[in-house]
Design an enzyme around this catalytic site. Sequence first.
Site, short mmCIF file in Angstrom:
data_model
loop_
_atom_site.label_atom_id
_atom_site.label_comp_id
_atom_site.label_asym_id
_atom_site.label_seq_id
_atom_site.Cartn_x
_atom_site.Cartn_y
_atom_site.Cartn_z
N TYR A 116 -2.73 -5.88 -10.48
CA TYR A 116 -2.23 -5.90 -11.84
C TYR A 116 -3.27 -5.34 -12.82
O TYR A 116 -2.92 -4.61 -13.75
CB TYR A 116 -1.83 -7.32 -12.26
CG TYR A 116 -0.68 -7.88 -11.46
CD1 TYR A 116 0.38 -7.08 -11.03
CD2 TYR A 116 -0.64 -9.22 -11.11
CE1 TYR A 116 1.43 -7.60 -10.29
CE2 TYR A 116 0.41 -9.75 -10.38
CZ TYR A 116 1.44 -8.94 -9.98
OH TYR A 116 2.49 -9.45 -9.25
N GLY A 159 0.81 -1.21 0.00
CA GLY A 159 0.00 0.00 0.00
C GLY A 159 0.84 1.26 0.00
O GLY A 159 0.31 2.37 -0.11
#
Length: 158
Positions: free
Chosen positions: A130, A92
Amino acid sequence: MIAIRTATPDDVALILGLVRELAVYEREPDAVVATEAMLHKALFETHVAESLVAELDGKPVGFALFFHNFSTWTGKPGIYLEDLYVTPDARGSGAGKALLRYLAGIALDRDCGRFEWSVLDWNTPAIDFYRAMGAEAMEEWTVQRVSGDALRKLAGRA
């Protein structure tokens, strides 16, 4: 602040440690047989692979290991990302995104036609990440592998 740098020989132990963490995450904790000597040879002697290190405020928090492949369809080399890993406490932070962007830049700088990798089908957080970065699944393609005894048998050396 996230910084991406090319790995050096001094990073081999770090990279192997992160590879082992990745193996645990991917539910294969005993699968890593690589040694520091093997990684050093691949990265810095035979140069069959390359690695990047992600740092957050000067502390290593992830890595990417990649190598070139070649597409006969595009007539160009490609980059295959073997491993991308960010430590749990740094997820993150933007380290994974920074590694992918850096690799995409390398692919463009080296006139590659593709930048690709595999992801475990159960790894939803990675797949979502992704997709958010613009990757698309190659739904009709599956990875095939021959290793160990099967590889020796195929080579006629069993």
